[in-house]
Write a protein that holds these residues in place. Structure first.
Motif, PDB file in Angstrom:
ATOM      1  N   ILE A  49       0.843  -1.205   0.000  1.00  0.00           N
ATOM      2  CA  ILE A  49       0.000   0.000   0.000  1.00  0.00           C
ATOM      3  C   ILE A  49       0.876   1.252   0.000  1.00  0.00           C
ATOM      4  CG2 ILE A  49      -1.671   1.306   1.366  1.00  0.00           C
ATOM      5  CD1 ILE A  49      -2.803  -1.415   2.306  1.00  0.00           C
ATOM      6  N   THR A  50       1.951   1.207   0.791  1.00  0.00           N
ATOM      7  CA  THR A  50       2.881   2.351   0.817  1.00  0.00           C
ATOM      8  C   THR A  50       3.479   2.587  -0.568  1.00  0.00           C
ATOM      9  OG1 THR A  50       3.432   1.944   3.136  1.00  0.00           O
ATOM     10  CG2 THR A  50       5.016   3.210   1.843  1.00  0.00           C
ATOM     11  N   ILE A  51       3.876   1.515  -1.239  1.00  0.00           N
ATOM     12  CA  ILE A  51       4.477   1.634  -2.577  1.00  0.00           C
ATOM     13  C   ILE A  51       3.458   2.191  -3.568  1.00  0.00           C
ATOM     14  CG2 ILE A  51       5.414   0.301  -4.503  1.00  0.00           C
ATOM     15  CD1 ILE A  51       6.615  -1.590  -2.329  1.00  0.00           C
ATOM     16  N   LEU A  52       2.218   1.744  -3.477  1.00  0.00           N
ATOM     17  CA  LEU A  52       1.181   2.279  -4.378  1.00  0.00           C
ATOM     18  C   LEU A  52       1.019   3.774  -4.163  1.00  0.00           C
ATOM     19  CD1 LEU A  52      -1.455  -0.599  -4.070  1.00  0.00           C
ATOM     20  CD2 LEU A  52      -0.184   0.034  -6.132  1.00  0.00           C
ATOM     21  N   GLY A  53       1.129   4.224  -2.909  1.00  0.00           N
ATOM     22  CA  GLY A  53       1.064   5.659  -2.643  1.00  0.00           C
ATOM     23  C   GLY A  53       2.222   6.393  -3.289  1.00  0.00           C
ATOM     24  N   LYS A  54       3.430   5.815  -3.210  1.00  0.00           N
ATOM     25  CA  LYS A  54       4.600   6.459  -3.818  1.00  0.00           C
ATOM     26  C   LYS A  54       4.480   6.500  -5.336  1.00  0.00           C
ATOM     27  CE  LYS A  54       6.723   7.273   0.005  1.00  0.00           C
ATOM     28  NZ  LYS A  54       6.813   8.674   0.496  1.00  0.00           N
ATOM     29  N   ILE A  55       3.909   5.475  -5.915  1.00  0.00           N
ATOM     30  CA  ILE A  55       3.703   5.479  -7.371  1.00  0.00           C
ATOM     31  C   ILE A  55       2.750   6.595  -7.740  1.00  0.00           C
ATOM     32  CG2 ILE A  55       2.787   4.153  -9.317  1.00  0.00           C
ATOM     33  CD1 ILE A  55       3.735   1.618  -7.849  1.00  0.00           C
ATOM     34  N   GLY A  56       1.692   6.766  -6.929  1.00  0.00           N
ATOM     35  CA  GLY A  56       0.840   7.946  -7.061  1.00  0.00           C
ATOM     36  C   GLY A  56      -0.075   7.974  -8.268  1.00  0.00           C
ATOM     37  N   VAL A  57      -0.482   6.829  -8.760  1.00  0.00           N
ATOM     38  CA  VAL A  57      -1.397   6.780  -9.910  1.00  0.00           C
ATOM     39  C   VAL A  57      -2.781   6.375  -9.412  1.00  0.00           C
ATOM     40  CG1 VAL A  57      -1.939   5.628 -12.089  1.00  0.00           C
ATOM     41  CG2 VAL A  57       0.435   6.232 -11.539  1.00  0.00           C
ATOM     42  N   ASN A  87     -11.665   0.665   8.609  1.00  0.00           N
ATOM     43  CA  ASN A  87     -11.277  -0.530   9.370  1.00  0.00           C
ATOM     44  C   ASN A  87     -10.678  -0.097  10.711  1.00  0.00           C
ATOM     45  OD1 ASN A  87     -10.340  -2.923  10.364  1.00  0.00           O
ATOM     46  ND2 ASN A  87      -9.273  -3.543   8.499  1.00  0.00           N
ATOM     47  N   ASP A  88     -11.545   0.324  11.649  1.00  0.00           N
ATOM     48  CA  ASP A  88     -11.052   0.879  12.914  1.00  0.00           C
ATOM     49  C   ASP A  88     -10.434  -0.173  13.835  1.00  0.00           C
ATOM     50  OD1 ASP A  88     -13.314  -0.428  13.629  1.00  0.00           O
ATOM     51  OD2 ASP A  88     -14.436   1.343  14.258  1.00  0.00           O
ATOM     52  N   SER A  89     -10.500  -1.443  13.460  1.00  0.00           N
ATOM     53  CA  SER A  89      -9.840  -2.474  14.270  1.00  0.00           C
ATOM     54  C   SER A  89      -8.342  -2.535  13.978  1.00  0.00           C
ATOM     55  CB  SER A  89     -10.470  -3.841  13.999  1.00  0.00           C
ATOM     56  OG  SER A  89     -10.255  -4.243  12.652  1.00  0.00           O
ATOM     57  N   ASN A  90      -7.888  -1.838  12.956  1.00  0.00           N
ATOM     58  CA  ASN A  90      -6.475  -1.864  12.580  1.00  0.00           C
ATOM     59  C   ASN A  90      -6.024  -0.434  12.238  1.00  0.00           C
ATOM     60  OD1 ASN A  90      -3.912  -2.320  11.571  1.00  0.00           O
ATOM     61  ND2 ASN A  90      -4.512  -4.112  10.357  1.00  0.00           N
ATOM     62  N   PRO A  91      -5.743   0.380  13.272  1.00  0.00           N
ATOM     63  CA  PRO A  91      -5.349   1.786  13.028  1.00  0.00           C
ATOM     64  C   PRO A  91      -4.089   1.924  12.177  1.00  0.00           C
ATOM     65  CG  PRO A  91      -5.932   1.439  15.338  1.00  0.00           C
ATOM     66  CD  PRO A  91      -5.873   0.086  14.714  1.00  0.00           C
ATOM     67  N   LEU A  92      -3.139   0.977  12.307  1.00  0.00           N
ATOM     68  CA  LEU A  92      -1.914   1.072  11.504  1.00  0.00           C
ATOM     69  C   LEU A  92      -2.240   0.940  10.018  1.00  0.00           C
ATOM     70  CD1 LEU A  92       0.639  -1.031  13.602  1.00  0.00           C
ATOM     71  CD2 LEU A  92       0.573   1.450  13.302  1.00  0.00           C
ATOM     72  N   LEU A  93      -3.099  -0.016   9.688  1.00  0.00           N
ATOM     73  CA  LEU A  93      -3.521  -0.184   8.296  1.00  0.00           C
ATOM     74  C   LEU A  93      -4.259   1.069   7.821  1.00  0.00           C
ATOM     75  CD1 LEU A  93      -3.973  -1.917   5.744  1.00  0.00           C
ATOM     76  CD2 LEU A  93      -6.060  -2.787   6.827  1.00  0.00           C
ATOM     77  N   GLN A  94      -5.089   1.639   8.693  1.00  0.00           N
ATOM     78  CA  GLN A  94      -5.817   2.855   8.306  1.00  0.00           C
ATOM     79  C   GLN A  94      -4.849   3.988   7.977  1.00  0.00           C
ATOM     80  OE1 GLN A  94      -8.589   3.059  11.820  1.00  0.00           O
ATOM     81  NE2 GLN A  94     -10.086   3.527  10.236  1.00  0.00           N
ATOM     82  N   LYS A  95      -3.857   4.204   8.836  1.00  0.00           N
ATOM     83  CA  LYS A  95      -2.946   5.345   8.608  1.00  0.00           C
ATOM     84  C   LYS A  95      -2.134   5.179   7.322  1.00  0.00           C
ATOM     85  CE  LYS A  95      -1.051   5.315  12.743  1.00  0.00           C
ATOM     86  NZ  LYS A  95      -0.157   5.733  13.837  1.00  0.00           N
ATOM     87  N   VAL A  96      -1.641   3.944   7.086  1.00  0.00           N
ATOM     88  CA  VAL A  96      -0.891   3.694   5.854  1.00  0.00           C
ATOM     89  C   VAL A  96      -1.799   3.911   4.638  1.00  0.00           C
ATOM     90  CG1 VAL A  96       0.219   1.881   4.491  1.00  0.00           C
ATOM     91  CG2 VAL A  96       0.745   2.103   6.918  1.00  0.00           C
ATOM     92  N   THR A  97      -3.024   3.439   4.754  1.00  0.00           N
ATOM     93  CA  THR A  97      -3.971   3.573   3.638  1.00  0.00           C
ATOM     94  C   THR A  97      -4.329   5.042   3.385  1.00  0.00           C
ATOM     95  OG1 THR A  97      -4.911   1.401   4.128  1.00  0.00           O
ATOM     96  CG2 THR A  97      -6.249   2.898   2.814  1.00  0.00           C
ATOM     97  N   PHE A  98      -4.565   5.793   4.462  1.00  0.00           N
ATOM     98  CA  PHE A  98      -4.913   7.210   4.303  1.00  0.00           C
ATOM     99  C   PHE A  98      -3.804   7.946   3.538  1.00  0.00           C
ATOM    100  CE2 PHE A  98      -7.605   7.456   8.470  1.00  0.00           C
ATOM    101  CZ  PHE A  98      -8.447   6.492   7.960  1.00  0.00           C
ATOM    102  N   LYS A  99      -2.569   7.696   3.969  1.00  0.00           N
ATOM    103  CA  LYS A  99      -1.443   8.393   3.328  1.00  0.00           C
ATOM    104  C   LYS A  99      -1.351   8.031   1.851  1.00  0.00           C
ATOM    105  CE  LYS A  99       3.482   9.403   3.811  1.00  0.00           C
ATOM    106  NZ  LYS A  99       4.733   9.096   4.546  1.00  0.00           N
TER     107      LYS A  99
END
Length: 415
Positions: free
Chosen positions: A277-285, A300-312
């Protein structure tokens, strides 16, 4: 009882009479020379099976079980006595063809297959008087080989061989098919190679003039990253069963930010892989499928780390479809999630986020969340967004003050 083992209608169904018929059928099977003879044996056996089932042998239970077992054994013997048929040859050729088509072969393996199939074709031509020829043009070796095997099967079916009259021909074809199958089994498959051999065959190590870092796989990975060889970095990621190499391959892909990695990273993202997910954000398409996958993780409030990575990642992609789902997270219970949502909205820069960000700036109890909202409004950078931030120049939070001071010059009239 008749000579062929069939019962007369007046026979009493006793163990002795049924065994006598069984022995008669066994003798008939031993004497059978043609498929027609075997058909007669089968008919008699089926009648015997029915009579054994019908007979009242309650007083001779053990004898009854033994008799049923002997009848089943004779049925197996009958099945073994049949054939071989031309269909058996076609089935064996078809299995070899499927194996060739569905397996990845090495170059050496393909060379072996060519020899094996060519030899089989020669045998079929000799046995049937056919005129089959293996085509030697074309890079797709398995396709050429399966095509000629299809033709060989068709020639065998067209010959309309009889199991009795053409028994020698069928036996010869079956022997040739067995040689074909053995040859296919012996050919070298891609999976027979070690990981290092597979990579060497695909040119992974070709970039190494000398090795500075060990293992050499890591050094080659660095060179491939430097040269922009995304395919080789992906090859390393997919091939090595090593946490060390996976970590460095993913880091390389993040730094490279190449669109060539979208599809494999999107596949990983469906498994909630945060590195992907982080790499997809860096690709930026803003790929539609990628955004759809990531938006599913926003709440997905049961996994805040996944949420933050996804938001970014959604922010870096500029996913306009994620504006409302992200805005909904501005009131999440977790303050880090609220802050990450605000910053993602700032990265997207959509003016629909101005009012909800301004509300958070005014009302949230956490100053980190408020400063993220202020930062996001400055990123949106419209007059309304700057006005929403500029009024907080005397805010209790230094970070909010700093963002307000950045906004104020943008609102001053130009000379």
């Amino acid at each position: 009882m008749s000579d062929d083992g069939n019962a007369d209608t007046t026979d009493e169904l006793t163990v002795e009479s049924l065994r006598e018929r069984l022995e008669s059928i066994e003798a008939a099977l031993d004497d059978a020379e043609t498929e027609a003879d075997l058909d007669d044996v089968e008919s008699a056996l089926e009648e015997l099976e029915a009579d054994v089932e019908e007979a009242d042998l309650e007083d001779e239970e053990d004898e009854d079980e033994d008799l049923e077992g002997d009848v089943e054994a004779l049925a197996d013997d009958l099945e073994d006595a049949r054939g071989p048929y031309a269909e058996d040859v076609v089935t064996e050729v078809s299995e070899a063809k499927d194996e060739i088509a569905e397996t990845r072969w090495t170059e050496r393996g393909e060379a072996t297959l060519i020899d094996v199939v060519d030899s089989f074709v020669v045998d079929v031509n000799d046995i049937l008087g056919a005129d089959l020829t293996l085509v030697n043009d074309g890079d797709d070796v398995p396709a050429r080989l399966t095509a000629i095997l299809e033709n060989a099967s068709a020639a065998i079916e067209t010959a309309d061989l009889d199991a009795d009259e053409d028994a020698e021909t069928i036996a010869a074809l079956l022997e040739a098919a067995g040689t074909l199958t053995d040859g296919v089994d012996d050919a070298q498959r891609w999976d027979d190679l070690s990981v290092r051999q597979q990579l060497r065959a695909q040119g992974y190590y070709d970039v190494l003039e000398h090795v500075k870092d060990y293992p050499p796989e890591w050094h080659a990975l660095k060179v491939h990253e430097k040269r922009g060889n995304v395919d080789m970095v992906l090859l390393a990621l997919e091939t090595f069963d090593s946490d060390f190499m996976e970590e460095h391959a993913l880091e390389a892909l993040e730094r490279m930010g190449s669109e060539e990695a979208i599809e494999p990273m999107a596949q990983r993202a469906t498994r909630r892989d945060q590195d992907a997910i982080t790499i997809l954000g860096k690709i930026g398409v803003a790929d539609e499928d990628v955004v759809e996958t990531l938006v599913d993780y926003v709440d997905n409030d049961s996994n805040p780390l996944l949420q933050k990575v996804t938001f970014k990642a959604l922010g870096e992609i500029g996913a306009e479809a994620a504006v409302q789902p992200l805005a909904d997270q501005l009131v999440a219970e977790n303050d880090e999630v609220r802050s990450a949502a605000a910053r993602a909205l700032g990265l997207i820069g959509d003016t629909r986020a101005i009012d909800p960000l301004a509300d958070i700036l005014a009302e949230d109890d956490d100053d980190t969340v408020r400063s993220s909202a202020a930062w996001a409004l400055n990123q949106i950078a419209t007059e309304d967004a700057f006005e929403a931030v500029a009024e907080y120049a005397d805010d209790r939070s230094y970070l909010v003050q700093a963002e307000a001071e950045k906004a104020q010059p943008a609102l001053e009239p130009t000379a």
